[in-house]
Design a protein around this motif. Structure first.
Motif, mmCIF file in Angstrom:
data_model
loop_
_atom_site.group_PDB
_atom_site.id
_atom_site.type_symbol
_atom_site.label_atom_id
_atom_site.label_comp_id
_atom_site.label_asym_id
_atom_site.label_seq_id
_atom_site.Cartn_x
_atom_site.Cartn_y
_atom_site.Cartn_z
ATOM 1 N N ARG A 205 0.806 -1.228 0.000
ATOM 2 C CA ARG A 205 0.000 0.000 0.000
ATOM 3 C C ARG A 205 0.832 1.268 0.000
ATOM 4 O O ARG A 205 0.508 2.237 -0.685
ATOM 5 N N ASP A 206 1.904 1.264 0.786
ATOM 6 C CA ASP A 206 2.638 2.525 0.941
ATOM 7 C C ASP A 206 3.416 2.913 -0.314
ATOM 8 O O ASP A 206 3.840 4.054 -0.445
ATOM 9 N N ARG A 207 3.586 1.978 -1.256
ATOM 10 C CA ARG A 207 4.276 2.317 -2.500
ATOM 11 C C ARG A 207 3.318 2.757 -3.606
ATOM 12 O O ARG A 207 3.733 3.374 -4.588
ATOM 13 N N LEU A 208 2.049 2.434 -3.447
ATOM 14 C CA LEU A 208 1.104 2.688 -4.533
ATOM 15 C C LEU A 208 0.905 4.168 -4.862
ATOM 16 O O LEU A 208 0.854 4.530 -6.043
ATOM 17 N N PRO A 209 0.758 5.067 -3.872
ATOM 18 C CA PRO A 209 0.517 6.468 -4.245
ATOM 19 C C PRO A 209 1.589 7.044 -5.161
ATOM 20 O O PRO A 209 1.277 7.756 -6.127
ATOM 21 N N ALA A 210 2.852 6.734 -4.898
ATOM 22 C CA ALA A 210 3.924 7.253 -5.740
ATOM 23 C C ALA A 210 3.862 6.652 -7.139
ATOM 24 O O ALA A 210 4.083 7.346 -8.139
ATOM 25 N N GLN A 211 3.543 5.358 -7.224
ATOM 26 C CA GLN A 211 3.434 4.710 -8.518
ATOM 27 C C GLN A 211 2.268 5.288 -9.326
ATOM 28 O O GLN A 211 2.391 5.539 -10.526
ATOM 29 N N ILE A 212 1.144 5.510 -8.654
ATOM 30 C CA ILE A 212 -0.034 6.058 -9.336
ATOM 31 C C ILE A 212 0.231 7.493 -9.787
ATOM 32 O O ILE A 212 -0.169 7.898 -10.888
ATOM 33 N N ALA A 213 0.933 8.242 -8.959
ATOM 34 C CA ALA A 213 1.289 9.615 -9.343
ATOM 35 C C ALA A 213 2.194 9.610 -10.574
ATOM 36 O O ALA A 213 2.045 10.450 -11.472
ATOM 37 N N LYS A 214 3.125 8.665 -10.621
ATOM 38 C CA LYS A 214 4.029 8.578 -11.774
ATOM 39 C C LYS A 214 3.254 8.222 -13.042
ATOM 40 O O LYS A 214 3.513 8.789 -14.113
ATOM 41 N N LEU A 215 2.314 7.289 -12.923
ATOM 42 C CA LEU A 215 1.461 6.957 -14.066
ATOM 43 C C LEU A 215 0.745 8.198 -14.596
ATOM 44 O O LEU A 215 0.715 8.456 -15.805
ATOM 45 N N GLY A 216 0.150 8.944 -13.676
ATOM 46 C CA GLY A 216 -0.577 10.145 -14.073
ATOM 47 C C GLY A 216 0.321 11.174 -14.721
ATOM 48 O O GLY A 216 -0.054 11.797 -15.723
ATOM 49 N N GLN A 217 1.509 11.352 -14.174
ATOM 50 C CA GLN A 217 2.459 12.322 -14.729
ATOM 51 C C GLN A 217 2.867 11.925 -16.148
ATOM 52 O O GLN A 217 2.873 12.761 -17.062
ATOM 53 N N LEU A 218 3.180 10.644 -16.341
ATOM 54 C CA LEU A 218 3.601 10.171 -17.659
ATOM 55 C C LEU A 218 2.484 10.325 -18.685
ATOM 56 O O LEU A 218 2.724 10.741 -19.825
ATOM 57 N N ARG A 219 1.272 10.017 -18.278
ATOM 58 C CA ARG A 219 0.148 10.112 -19.205
ATOM 59 C C ARG A 219 -0.178 11.573 -19.540
ATOM 60 O O ARG A 219 -0.524 11.895 -20.677
ATOM 61 N N GLU A 220 -0.052 12.423 -18.555
ATOM 62 C CA GLU A 220 -0.314 13.842 -18.815
ATOM 63 C C GLU A 220 0.733 14.417 -19.767
ATOM 64 O O GLU A 220 0.397 15.147 -20.711
ATOM 65 N N GLU A 221 1.994 14.079 -19.543
ATOM 66 C CA GLU A 221 3.071 14.582 -20.406
ATOM 67 C C GLU A 221 2.909 14.084 -21.837
ATOM 68 O O GLU A 221 3.312 14.761 -22.787
ATOM 69 N N ALA A 222 2.320 12.887 -21.991
ATOM 70 C CA ALA A 222 2.143 12.314 -23.324
ATOM 71 C C ALA A 222 0.817 12.700 -23.963
ATOM 72 O O ALA A 222 0.495 12.235 -25.065
ATOM 73 N N GLY A 223 0.023 13.510 -23.268
ATOM 74 C CA GLY A 223 -1.272 13.927 -23.801
ATOM 75 C C GLY A 223 -2.332 12.847 -23.740
ATOM 76 O O GLY A 223 -3.286 12.856 -24.523
ATOM 77 N N LEU A 224 -2.191 11.916 -22.790
ATOM 78 C CA LEU A 224 -3.115 10.788 -22.680
ATOM 79 C C LEU A 224 -4.031 10.892 -21.465
ATOM 80 O O LEU A 224 -4.816 9.969 -21.206
ATOM 81 N N ALA A 225 -3.958 11.971 -20.736
ATOM 82 C CA ALA A 225 -4.659 12.060 -19.447
ATOM 83 C C ALA A 225 -6.162 11.912 -19.582
ATOM 84 O O ALA A 225 -6.827 11.424 -18.660
ATOM 85 N N GLY A 226 -6.741 12.295 -20.709
ATOM 86 C CA GLY A 226 -8.191 12.231 -20.855
ATOM 87 C C GLY A 226 -8.715 10.880 -21.299
ATOM 88 O O GLY A 226 -9.935 10.683 -21.362
ATOM 89 N N ARG A 227 -7.843 9.938 -21.621
ATOM 90 C CA ARG A 227 -8.288 8.644 -22.113
ATOM 91 C C ARG A 227 -8.517 7.670 -20.959
ATOM 92 O O ARG A 227 -7.828 7.731 -19.944
ATOM 93 N N PRO A 228 -9.477 6.746 -21.097
ATOM 94 C CA PRO A 228 -9.751 5.797 -20.019
ATOM 95 C C PRO A 228 -8.519 4.969 -19.680
ATOM 96 O O PRO A 228 -7.777 4.536 -20.568
ATOM 97 N N PHE A 229 -8.314 4.753 -18.383
ATOM 98 C CA PHE A 229 -7.165 3.987 -17.915
ATOM 99 C C PHE A 229 -7.530 3.362 -16.579
ATOM 100 O O PHE A 229 -8.076 4.035 -15.701
#
Length: 301
Positions: A205-229
C-alpha cells in the motif's frame, strides 16, 4: 481474483491446491461468476527451470486453455491473462489465441501482458532474454493491430513484420482492453504510455501512491490524461470473519464492515480495481469466503 490451482508458487499457493484439478477450478470460477467478481485471472509460464522449481513449482496451466475452459462454465465474469508473456510467441499466434477466446466468450477478455523474468524459458524457445522489454513494447503495438477490427491487420517493426494475412474470428469486443503488468520503472512507463491499464506486481500500500502519481504524470506529459485507464492493485490476503486458524500476520481479517473500510483506502489513493486472494484450507472454505465477500463486503465498496 487470480485463480488458485492454475499456478502454485510457494509464495501464495495453499496446501489443498496440490491435489486440486479441473472440477475445483470450474466450481471456483462459477462462484466468482455468481458472487459478482469482475474477473478471474490465469498466469503464464511455458516451463520452469530446475533451479526455480522448488519455489515456483512447475504447476502453471496454460492461460488460454484455462480461460477458454472456464468461459464455458461461466456467463458474466471477465477473463484476464495476468500476465501473458507475449514475447515468447509471435504476435499473430497470440492474437489468434486470444481473439478466439474473446469470440467464444462473448467479449469477456482482458489481455494482461508482461515482460517475463525466467531467462531459461526464453533461451529454450530461442528468444533473446535481454531484449524482452523492447520486444514487449513492439508486441503491444503489433497486438493492437492484430486484435483490432481489421481482418487483414498490418504491423511493420523491428522484430515483427506482417500485412496481407487474414485472421478470423475477430474479437467480439471492438477494443480488447490491454493491461500492462509489472512494477519496475520500465513497466510503469510502458503501462502509462501503451496500456489501457496497469497491473502492479507486489506493490504494498505505501508504494502505490507514488506509482499512481508517476502513471498520471507520464500520461499527462504524453497527452493521454483524458483517455480511459484502469489502475489496479493486489491487496493483502483476506479472510472474512474471525479465523479459527493461523492465517498469517499480513492477512486482513474481521467482519465485512471492517474489511470494506480497509479496502476503501485503495479507492482513495486512485485505484480502480483490486485483485484479492483469500486464505483457505479447502475448496469449500475458499468458495464460502468468496460468497460471503461478494454478498457482504462487495456492496460496501
Amino acid at each position: 481474483m487470480q485463480l488458485p490451482v492454475q499456478s502454485q508458487s510457494t509464495l501464495y499457493a495453499e496446501p489443498w491446491e496440490a491435489d486440486a484439478g479441473p472440477d475445483d477450478l470450474a466450481e471456483i470460477a462459477r462462484t466468482a461468476d455468481r458472487s459478482g467478481f469482475a474477473y478471474i485471472a490465469s498466469c503464464d509460464h511455458v516451463a520452469i527451470p530446475r533451479r526455480l522449481a522448488a519455489a515456483m513449482s512447475t504447476v502453471w496451466y496454460d492461460p488460454v486453455a484455462t480461460l477458454a475452459f472456464l468461459a464455458g462454465v461461466t456467463e458474466r465474469v471477465r477473463l484476464l491473462s495476468h500476465v501473458a508473456v507475449v514475447g515468447l510467441r509471435h504476435p499473430l499466434v497470440t492474437a489468434k489465441q486470444y481473439a478466439t477466446l474473446d469470440h467464444l466468450s462473448g467479449g469477456r477478455l482482458i489481455l494482461g501482458v508482461g515482460a517475463g523474468h525466467v531467462r531459461e524459458e526464453f533461451e529454450a524457445l530461442g528468444i533473446d532474454f535481454e531484449s524482452r522489454g523492447a520486444v514487449l513494447d513492439e508486441s503491444i503495438e503489433a497486438l493492437r493491430a492484430a486484435l483490432g477490427p481489421d481482418e487483414f491487420p498490418a504491423h511493420h517493426g523491428k522484430s515483427y513484420d506482417f500485412e496481407g494475412l487474414g485472421q478470423r474470428p475477430r474479437p467480439a469486443q471492438e477494443h480488447v482492453p490491454l493491461w500492462v503488468g509489472g512494477s519496475s520503472p520500465a513497466a510503469v512507463r510502458r503501462a502509462a504510455l501503451k496500456g489501457d491499464g496497469w497491473l502492479p506486481q507486489g506493490d504494498p500500500r505505501d508504494r502505490l501512491p507514488a506509482q499512481i502519481a508517476k502513471l498520471g504524470q507520464l500520461r499527462e506529459e504524453a497527452g493521454l490524461a483524458g483517455r480511459p485507464f484502469t489502475v489496479g492493485a493486489i491487496t493483502e490476503p483476506l479472510y472474512v470473519g474471525e479465523p479459527g486458524w493461523n492465517v498469517g500476520r499480513r492477512t486482513l481479517s474481521g467482519p465485512p464492515e471492517a474489511l470494506a473500510e480497509s479496502l476503501r483506502a485503495y479507492r482513495a489513493m486512485g485505484v480502480d480495481q483490486i485483485q484479492i486472494r483469500f486464505r483457505s484450507r479447502s475448496r469449500t472454505e475458499l468458495t464460502d469466503q468468496m460468497g460471503v465477500f461478494g454478498g457482504e463486503v462487495g456492496p460496501l465498496l
